[in-house]
Scaffold this active site. Structure first.
Site, PDB file in Angstrom:
ATOM      1  N   ASP A  31     -10.188  22.174   5.576  1.00 52.28           N
ATOM      2  CA  ASP A  31     -10.412  22.935   6.703  1.00 52.28           C
ATOM      3  C   ASP A  31      -9.411  23.750   7.579  1.00 52.28           C
ATOM      4  OD1 ASP A  31     -12.434  20.800   6.542  1.00 52.28           O
ATOM      5  OD2 ASP A  31     -11.404  19.385   7.515  1.00 52.28           O
ATOM      6  N   GLU A 244     -21.469  22.464  10.683  1.00 49.77           N
ATOM      7  CA  GLU A 244     -20.214  22.112  11.187  1.00 49.77           C
ATOM      8  C   GLU A 244     -19.394  23.450  10.725  1.00 49.77           C
ATOM      9  OE1 GLU A 244     -19.067  18.910   8.830  1.00 49.77           O
ATOM     10  OE2 GLU A 244     -19.063  19.783   7.183  1.00 49.77           O
TER      11      GLU A 244
HETATM   12  O1  FUB Z   1     -12.702  17.412   7.104  1.00 49.95           O
HETATM   13  C1  FUB Z   1     -13.488  16.253   7.684  1.00 49.95           C
HETATM   14  C2  FUB Z   1     -14.712  17.209   8.101  1.00 49.95           C
HETATM   15  O2  FUB Z   1     -15.283  17.679   6.752  1.00 49.95           O
HETATM   16  C3  FUB Z   1     -14.487  18.411   8.685  1.00 49.95           C
HETATM   17  O3  FUB Z   1     -14.322  18.063  10.260  1.00 49.95           O
HETATM   18  C4  FUB Z   1     -15.867  19.187   8.408  1.00 49.95           C
HETATM   19  O4  FUB Z   1     -15.997  20.293   8.873  1.00 49.95           O
HETATM   20  C5  FUB Z   1     -15.747  18.892   7.093  1.00 49.95           C
HETATM   21  O5  FUB Z   1     -14.988  19.718   6.285  1.00 49.95           O
END
Ligand code: FUB
Length: 345
Positions: A31, A244
């Site tokens: 991320d 996301e």
């Molecule tokens: O790293 C945890 C979660 O997985 C992140 O917040 C999301 O975007 C995904 O990458």
């Protein structure tokens, strides 16, 4: 969160074909939110660990506990791990799951924005402050008032305003806030409360930040993403709708909102003419990587633009053990971004 099938992948061959290699290999990182502060590159990633949590569709196996900031003198230089910048034990309101962070710089101070679950099991977004871009960061005692869900990305506009984009489906809980308050029914189900395929897709959120960057200056609004015909994307537009990993960059006066489509594994983008949108879908930036999640940032380093992203190639496909990578991206003469294929050197 079903695992993608990795049984037939020859990782030696795949890694040779990869367009880039992990920036660090002594820890797992994911991320990546990258920034060019004072002539140096700083990367604010999640710090992936194997905490022994069972794999589930709520992302319980993403049980991260702290953040490390990576720095690079130039895009070709080695990435340096600057050690622990913030630990969950030091955040009074947070209990677990330090997910994707971001950072901002204002008036000599550095701000780390991060999502974590509170003791009530609800994701909120917090801020921590430092005099150094690599921390250590001192957290505020409470999460940002009115914050919820995950994946904050803070964009500084040329007029000095800062905006936070955020949100994430399934384990990220955005669908639980559809009515404005947290819906705690069917907690075991990651997909309960999602809109039906023919309904409007759930939109990420944006809020202008207060001058001190510690609070929202307004109630978060929907970031509307339109299809090529000008209609808001539907929940059934699985290969285009937001899931996301919100990010915002500005190129030649236009605002580029990019994001992950989650269960369909693309990084896509949409263009608008102001920070609130609406944004019109334009295409893909990155084809699927090894590992379930895809999450990125886009950062200008001098004259060039770079995509920071992650994959699970180093861990041979383990979804929650990811590695941060970087690759140049090109905006063509019409401002469109050329799609990257991660394993086609
Ligand atoms: O790293 C945890 C979660 O997985 C992140 O917040 C999301 O975007 C995904 O990458």
């Amino acid at each position: 969160m079903p695992e993608k099938n990795i049984d037939n992948i020859d990782f030696e061959v795949l890694n040779k074909k990869a367009i880039s290699q992990p920036l660090v290999s002594h820890i797992y990182t994911a991320d990546p939110s990258a920034h060019f502060f004072n002539g140096k590159i700083y990367i604010y990633p999640s710090h992936d660990i194997d905490a022994g949590e069972a794999f589930d569709d709520l992302g319980s196996h993403f049980a991260m506990e702290d953040y490390h900031v990576l720095s690079m003198d130039s895009i070709d230089s080695e990435a340096v791990d600057n050690g622990i910048a913030l630990h969950v034990d030091d955040v009074p309101w947070a209990s677990r799951q330090m997910w994707a962070p971001d950072a901002a710089h204002k008036d000599g101070k550095y701000y780390l924005f991060f999502p974590a679950k509170g003791y009530d099991e609800i994701f909120r977004i917090g801020v921590a402050v430092s005099d150094s871009p690599v921390g250590p960061f001192t957290p505020q005692p409470e999460a940002i008032k009115g914050s919820f869900s995950i994946d904050p990305a803070v964009f500084q506009d040329e007029d000095g305003s800062y905006y936070m984009y955020f949100g994430g489906l399934w384990g990220g809980q955005l669908q639980r806030w559809r009515e404005g308050t947290y819906n705690a029914e069917h907690l075991e189900s990651p997909t309960a409360h999602l809109p039906k395929n023919h309904e409007l897709a759930l939109m990420p959120k944006v809020a202008k930040m207060s001058d001190d960057l510690l609070e929202f200056a307004e109630t978060p609004k929907d970031v509307v993403i339109l299809d090529e015909q000008g209609n808001p994307l539907l929940a059934g537009d699985n290969e285009k709708r937001f899931f996301e990993a919100a990010w915002l960059h500005k190129y030649k006066g236009q605002y580029y909102f990019s994001y992950s489509t989650g269960d369909t594994h693309f990084i896509c983008y949409a263009i608008g003419d102001n920070p609130y949108g609406p944004f019109t879908y334009k295409g893909r930036i990155l084809e699927p990587v090894v590992g379930w999640t895809s999450h990125h940032s886009i950062c200008q380093v001098e004259e060039k633009w770079f995509l920071f992203y992650h994959d699970s190639s180093l861990s041979k496909g383990i979804t929650h053990l990811r590695s941060v990578k970087v690759s140049e991206i090109i905006h063509d003469e019409n401002g469109l971004i050329t799609t990257l294929k991660p394993y086609q050197k």
